[in-house]
Design a protein around this motif. Structure first.
Motif: not given
Length: 69
Positions: A1-11, A19-26
């Motif tokens: 399922m596709e979701h837009p990127i809403i932000g970023y962070h470093k691990d 950070e995706l709009s669905c609440g998952h990180n990738q």
């Protein structure tokens, strides 16, 4: 399922994570020759991809969210 990127962070290993709009990180690594994502190496490049859709495998597997949206 596709979701837009809403932000970023470093691990913890200093790799960029979208950070995706669905609440998952990738992870969005640029590791040639396996993944060609030169846009992730600069702030301007990452900002240019905000709103870009990524396929979220965690949604496909009904995994719990990584963060609250």
């Amino acid at each position: 399922m596709e979701h837009p990127i809403i932000g970023y962070h470093k691990d913890e290993e200093d790799d960029w994570v979208a950070e995706l709009s669905c609440g998952h990180n990738q992870h969005v690594r640029h590791n040639p020759p396996w993944q060609l994502r030169p846009w992730v190496t600069s702030r301007k490049g990452r900002e240019s991809r905000l709103g870009h859709q990524l396929d979220c495998k965690k949604c496909d597997r009904n995994e719990p969210k990584d963060f609250k949206v």
